[in-house]
Design a protein around this motif. Structure first.
Motif, PDB file in Angstrom:
ATOM      1  N   LEU A  71       0.854  -1.188   0.000  1.00 23.10           N
ATOM      2  CA  LEU A  71       0.000   0.000   0.000  1.00 23.10           C
ATOM      3  C   LEU A  71       0.885   1.231   0.000  1.00 23.10           C
ATOM      4  O   LEU A  71       1.812   1.332   0.812  1.00 23.10           O
ATOM      5  CB  LEU A  71      -0.897   0.060   1.241  1.00 23.10           C
ATOM      6  CG  LEU A  71      -1.787  -1.137   1.561  1.00 23.10           C
ATOM      7  CD1 LEU A  71      -1.053  -2.106   2.486  1.00 23.10           C
ATOM      8  CD2 LEU A  71      -3.075  -0.677   2.225  1.00 23.10           C
ATOM      9  N   THR A  72       0.618   2.168  -0.897  1.00 23.48           N
ATOM     10  CA  THR A  72       1.390   3.411  -0.883  1.00 23.48           C
ATOM     11  C   THR A  72       0.619   4.495  -1.607  1.00 23.48           C
ATOM     12  O   THR A  72      -0.344   4.221  -2.342  1.00 23.48           O
ATOM     13  CB  THR A  72       2.773   3.212  -1.531  1.00 23.48           C
ATOM     14  OG1 THR A  72       3.577   4.380  -1.286  1.00 23.48           O
ATOM     15  CG2 THR A  72       2.669   3.014  -3.030  1.00 23.48           C
ATOM     16  N   ARG A  73       1.038   5.733  -1.394  1.00 21.94           N
ATOM     17  CA  ARG A  73       0.403   6.896  -2.022  1.00 21.94           C
ATOM     18  C   ARG A  73       1.477   7.852  -2.531  1.00 21.94           C
ATOM     19  O   ARG A  73       2.570   7.913  -1.974  1.00 21.94           O
ATOM     20  CB  ARG A  73      -0.503   7.631  -1.030  1.00 21.94           C
ATOM     21  CG  ARG A  73      -1.746   6.838  -0.646  1.00 21.94           C
ATOM     22  CD  ARG A  73      -2.641   7.605   0.294  1.00 21.94           C
ATOM     23  NE  ARG A  73      -3.911   6.892   0.463  1.00 21.94           N
ATOM     24  CZ  ARG A  73      -5.095   7.473   0.415  1.00 21.94           C
ATOM     25  NH1 ARG A  73      -5.194   8.790   0.225  1.00 21.94           N
ATOM     26  NH2 ARG A  73      -6.194   6.765   0.576  1.00 21.94           N
ATOM     27  N   ILE A  74       1.122   8.631  -3.549  1.00 25.33           N
ATOM     28  CA  ILE A  74       2.041   9.599  -4.134  1.00 25.33           C
ATOM     29  C   ILE A  74       1.452  11.001  -3.998  1.00 25.33           C
ATOM     30  O   ILE A  74       0.259  11.210  -4.226  1.00 25.33           O
ATOM     31  CB  ILE A  74       2.285   9.289  -5.625  1.00 25.33           C
ATOM     32  CG1 ILE A  74       2.835   7.875  -5.806  1.00 25.33           C
ATOM     33  CG2 ILE A  74       3.248  10.316  -6.230  1.00 25.33           C
ATOM     34  CD1 ILE A  74       4.206   7.664  -5.226  1.00 25.33           C
ATOM     35  N   GLY A  75       2.301  11.949  -3.662  1.00 31.12           N
ATOM     36  CA  GLY A  75       1.871  13.326  -3.457  1.00 31.12           C
ATOM     37  C   GLY A  75       1.977  14.192  -4.700  1.00 31.12           C
ATOM     38  O   GLY A  75       2.245  13.720  -5.798  1.00 31.12           O
ATOM     39  N   TYR A  76       1.733  15.481  -4.486  1.00 29.87           N
ATOM     40  CA  TYR A  76       1.838  16.531  -5.505  1.00 29.87           C
ATOM     41  C   TYR A  76       0.738  16.452  -6.549  1.00 29.87           C
ATOM     42  O   TYR A  76       0.974  16.668  -7.743  1.00 29.87           O
ATOM     43  CB  TYR A  76       3.231  16.530  -6.142  1.00 29.87           C
ATOM     44  CG  TYR A  76       4.313  16.781  -5.126  1.00 29.87           C
ATOM     45  CD1 TYR A  76       4.433  18.030  -4.511  1.00 29.87           C
ATOM     46  CD2 TYR A  76       5.173  15.769  -4.737  1.00 29.87           C
ATOM     47  CE1 TYR A  76       5.401  18.257  -3.547  1.00 29.87           C
ATOM     48  CE2 TYR A  76       6.148  15.986  -3.769  1.00 29.87           C
ATOM     49  CZ  TYR A  76       6.255  17.235  -3.183  1.00 29.87           C
ATOM     50  OH  TYR A  76       7.207  17.455  -2.217  1.00 29.87           O
ATOM     51  N   GLY A  77      -0.488  16.178  -6.106  1.00 33.30           N
ATOM     52  CA  GLY A  77      -1.643  16.288  -6.988  1.00 33.30           C
ATOM     53  C   GLY A  77      -1.482  15.517  -8.272  1.00 33.30           C
ATOM     54  O   GLY A  77      -1.095  14.344  -8.286  1.00 33.30           O
ATOM     55  N   GLY A  78      -1.753  16.203  -9.395  1.00 35.93           N
ATOM     56  CA  GLY A  78      -1.693  15.547 -10.695  1.00 35.93           C
ATOM     57  C   GLY A  78      -0.334  15.027 -11.084  1.00 35.93           C
ATOM     58  O   GLY A  78      -0.209  14.181 -11.974  1.00 35.93           O
ATOM     59  N   GLY A  79       0.719  15.501 -10.419  1.00 38.52           N
ATOM     60  CA  GLY A  79       2.052  14.987 -10.698  1.00 38.52           C
ATOM     61  C   GLY A  79       2.204  13.524 -10.332  1.00 38.52           C
ATOM     62  O   GLY A  79       3.158  12.864 -10.736  1.00 38.52           O
ATOM     63  N   ALA A  80       1.228  12.988  -9.591  1.00 40.33           N
ATOM     64  CA  ALA A  80       1.280  11.591  -9.151  1.00 40.33           C
ATOM     65  C   ALA A  80       0.767  10.614 -10.201  1.00 40.33           C
ATOM     66  O   ALA A  80       0.964   9.402 -10.057  1.00 40.33           O
ATOM     67  CB  ALA A  80       0.461  11.425  -7.875  1.00 40.33           C
ATOM     68  N   ALA A  81       0.093  11.089 -11.238  1.00 31.51           N
ATOM     69  CA  ALA A  81      -0.662  10.196 -12.126  1.00 31.51           C
ATOM     70  C   ALA A  81       0.164   9.019 -12.633  1.00 31.51           C
ATOM     71  O   ALA A  81      -0.218   7.858 -12.468  1.00 31.51           O
ATOM     72  CB  ALA A  81      -1.253  10.984 -13.285  1.00 31.51           C
ATOM     73  N   CYS A  82       1.275   9.291 -13.275  1.00 31.46           N
ATOM     74  CA  CYS A  82       2.099   8.203 -13.807  1.00 31.46           C
ATOM     75  C   CYS A  82       2.938   7.547 -12.716  1.00 31.46           C
ATOM     76  O   CYS A  82       3.322   6.378 -12.837  1.00 31.46           O
ATOM     77  CB  CYS A  82       3.000   8.720 -14.919  1.00 31.46           C
ATOM     78  SG  CYS A  82       2.078   9.339 -16.351  1.00 31.46           S
ATOM     79  N   ALA A  83       3.193   8.282 -11.643  1.00 31.57           N
ATOM     80  CA  ALA A  83       4.009   7.737 -10.549  1.00 31.57           C
ATOM     81  C   ALA A  83       3.293   6.625  -9.804  1.00 31.57           C
ATOM     82  O   ALA A  83       3.942   5.730  -9.255  1.00 31.57           O
ATOM     83  CB  ALA A  83       4.406   8.852  -9.592  1.00 31.57           C
ATOM     84  N   VAL A  84       1.958   6.653  -9.754  1.00 27.64           N
ATOM     85  CA  VAL A  84       1.263   5.551  -9.091  1.00 27.64           C
ATOM     86  C   VAL A  84       1.489   4.253  -9.864  1.00 27.64           C
ATOM     87  O   VAL A  84       1.637   3.177  -9.275  1.00 27.64           O
ATOM     88  CB  VAL A  84      -0.247   5.833  -8.901  1.00 27.64           C
ATOM     89  CG1 VAL A  84      -0.453   7.013  -7.963  1.00 27.64           C
ATOM     90  CG2 VAL A  84      -0.975   6.049 -10.215  1.00 27.64           C
ATOM     91  N   VAL A  85       1.537   4.353 -11.198  1.00 26.89           N
ATOM     92  CA  VAL A  85       1.838   3.165 -11.998  1.00 26.89           C
ATOM     93  C   VAL A  85       3.286   2.740 -11.779  1.00 26.89           C
ATOM     94  O   VAL A  85       3.599   1.546 -11.676  1.00 26.89           O
ATOM     95  CB  VAL A  85       1.553   3.428 -13.493  1.00 26.89           C
ATOM     96  CG1 VAL A  85       1.991   2.243 -14.352  1.00 26.89           C
ATOM     97  CG2 VAL A  85       0.077   3.716 -13.709  1.00 26.89           C
ATOM     98  N   GLN A  86       4.190   3.708 -11.687  1.00 26.75           N
ATOM     99  CA  GLN A  86       5.586   3.370 -11.409  1.00 26.75           C
ATOM    100  C   GLN A  86       5.714   2.606 -10.095  1.00 26.75           C
ATOM    101  O   GLN A  86       6.457   1.621  -9.997  1.00 26.75           O
ATOM    102  CB  GLN A  86       6.446   4.630 -11.358  1.00 26.75           C
ATOM    103  CG  GLN A  86       7.930   4.330 -11.147  1.00 26.75           C
ATOM    104  CD  GLN A  86       8.757   5.582 -10.925  1.00 26.75           C
ATOM    105  OE1 GLN A  86       8.379   6.451 -10.147  1.00 26.75           O
ATOM    106  NE2 GLN A  86       9.878   5.684 -11.626  1.00 26.75           N
ATOM    107  N   GLN A  87       4.994   3.037  -9.071  1.00 29.71           N
ATOM    108  CA  GLN A  87       5.036   2.334  -7.787  1.00 29.71           C
ATOM    109  C   GLN A  87       4.534   0.898  -7.923  1.00 29.71           C
ATOM    110  O   GLN A  87       5.097  -0.033  -7.342  1.00 29.71           O
ATOM    111  CB  GLN A  87       4.195   3.081  -6.754  1.00 29.71           C
ATOM    112  CG  GLN A  87       4.818   4.360  -6.261  1.00 29.71           C
ATOM    113  CD  GLN A  87       6.057   4.119  -5.410  1.00 29.71           C
ATOM    114  OE1 GLN A  87       5.997   3.430  -4.406  1.00 29.71           O
ATOM    115  NE2 GLN A  87       7.174   4.685  -5.820  1.00 29.71           N
ATOM    116  N   ALA A  88       3.480   0.723  -8.712  1.00 29.60           N
ATOM    117  CA  ALA A  88       2.952  -0.617  -8.948  1.00 29.60           C
ATOM    118  C   ALA A  88       3.969  -1.482  -9.679  1.00 29.60           C
ATOM    119  O   ALA A  88       4.160  -2.660  -9.356  1.00 29.60           O
ATOM    120  CB  ALA A  88       1.654  -0.532  -9.739  1.00 29.60           C
ATOM    121  N   VAL A  89       4.639  -0.901 -10.666  1.00 35.36           N
ATOM    122  CA  VAL A  89       5.669  -1.626 -11.417  1.00 35.36           C
ATOM    123  C   VAL A  89       6.792  -2.064 -10.480  1.00 35.36           C
ATOM    124  O   VAL A  89       7.265  -3.218 -10.540  1.00 35.36           O
ATOM    125  CB  VAL A  89       6.219  -0.743 -12.553  1.00 35.36           C
ATOM    126  CG1 VAL A  89       7.476  -1.356 -13.174  1.00 35.36           C
ATOM    127  CG2 VAL A  89       5.157  -0.536 -13.623  1.00 35.36           C
TER     128      VAL A  89
END
Length: 380
Positions: A71-89
């Motif tokens: 379980l994790t979350r990414i900050g900075y609003g819309g800047g997180a969009a692709c980073a959530v996929v990166q975390q999953a990868v």
């Protein structure tokens, strides 16, 4: 281990969903799992934005997911969009989870409206809020004005971005602005929000949710829906002297160096180059940031984006089609997650406005903040 996007799902996009953000999240995740041919019990990880109001455990309970190992979350609003996929990868590659769902759900029109002024607890706001820069549009307008000065671009160049997005949305039945294209004169006639930004330079406010399912390429190939969409590269980036939307204190104000940080990583890790890209799904919260992204990503030289977008250069059939679904200006503003779903459809060959070719698709997240990006490609 290579990771892949195996499923996508979304609710309808509206201005008044009539239901809670938790319900929206659950609906989108169920749709994504159905698309992948997976069950809630298969999910072992959840990733979302720090701004999402739905706790992972509530989402898991409502879906019947059971045990979670990541379980994790990414900050900075819309800047997180692709980073959530990166975390999953990263989680899949490290063996921390087998199936990870990335989601974002918001009632941004009927609930909290991001475009309104608000008091931020961030100490950085002390540098600009006392001067009246209390909305994203007002903050971006300062950067946009400097970009016009530095590049020789005009407000009409901003308008061409909106015209292209709305033209694409007009033929997308899932878009809020389906059947409603605009002209450059419509852009010129729209009211000022914060000069040089007009109403039609600003993304819309939307209610809805989008979810993406990430797993290993090996597992994705065994699922009912081919072809798997490979995450060829993912990246995050923050530039020197970074603030949130207001990095006025860097040597060059009219630029987005954080996207340059992301771009270098994406091209190095994927082995692709800008000329390989079939279509780009760029985060279009404000039109000037689309032009700046084109330059930072290497599709054109600094200050030359106005020439790239001229004469329909970013429209379907142009040199580089941008946001064939209509983007956040035309389809919906789901904090960039709907752009990732569109990139998956483009790779699958199921997009409403399908761009021909077999090259990769580039996706970016919100700019003006620490940001992120993806290069998606078909599996071999």
């Amino acid at each position: 281990m290579t990771a892949a996007i195996a499923g996508i799902g979304a609710t309808e996009f509206s201005k008044d969903s009539g239901r809670s953000e938790l319900r929206l999240a659950v609906e989108a995740i169920r749709a994504a799992l159905d698309d992948a041919g997976l069950r809630p019990a298969d999910v072992s990880g959840l990733v979302t934005f720090t701004m999402d109001n739905n706790s992972e455990i509530a989402v898991a309970r409502e879906l019947g997911i059971g045990e979670l190992t990541f379980l994790t979350r990414i900050g900075y609003g819309g800047g997180a969009a692709c980073a959530v996929v990166q975390q999953a990868v990263l989680a899949v590659g490290a063996g921390l989870a087998d199936v990870v769902v990335c989601y974002r759900a918001l009632n941004e029109r009927s609930g909290r409206r991001f475009g309104q002024a608000f008091a931020s607890p961030d100490p950085d706001s002390g540098w600009h809020a006392p001067m009246g820069l209390a909305t994203p549009a007002a903050q971006v307008a300062m950067v946009a004005q400097r970009y016009l000065h530095d590049s020789g671009a005009s407000a009409d160049d901003f308008g061409r971005v909106t015209v292209a997005a709305r033209r694409h949305a007009a033929t997308n039945p899932y878009a809020w602005f389906h059947g409603r294209p605009i002209t450059l004169d419509d852009h010129r006639a729209s009211r000022w929000i914060a000069e040089p930004l007009r109403l039609l330079d600003c993304c819309q406010e939307s209610d809805g949710a989008v979810a993406v399912v990430v797993t290993s390429l090996e597992r994705a190939r065994d699922l009912p829906r081919p072809p798997a969409v490979v995450v060829a590269a993912s990246a995050q980036g923050s530039g020197p002297g970074q603030y949130v939307m207001t990095s006025y204190y860097r040597p060059e104000v009219g630029a987005l160096p954080e996207m340059g940080v992301v771009a270098r990583q994406l091209w190095d890790r994927s082995g692709f180059r800008p000329h390989d890209v079939r279509t780009a799904v760029l985060y279009d919260h404000f039109t000037p940031y689309v032009l700046m992204q084109l330059e930072e990503l290497g599709f054109c030289a600094r200050g030359e984006a106005r020439h790239l977008i001229a004469d329909g250069g970013v429209e379907l059939g142009g040199r580089l089609p941008v946001n064939p679904h209509g983007g956040q200006l035309g389809e919906a503003y789901i904090h960039g997650m709907n752009g990732i779903a569109e990139a998956v459809r483009q790779i699958r060959g199921t997009a409403v406005n399908q761009v021909p070719g077999d090259g990769p698709v580039l996706v970016t997240a919100g700019t003006g903040v620490p940001t992120s990006g993806l290069v998606l490609a078909p599996s071999l």
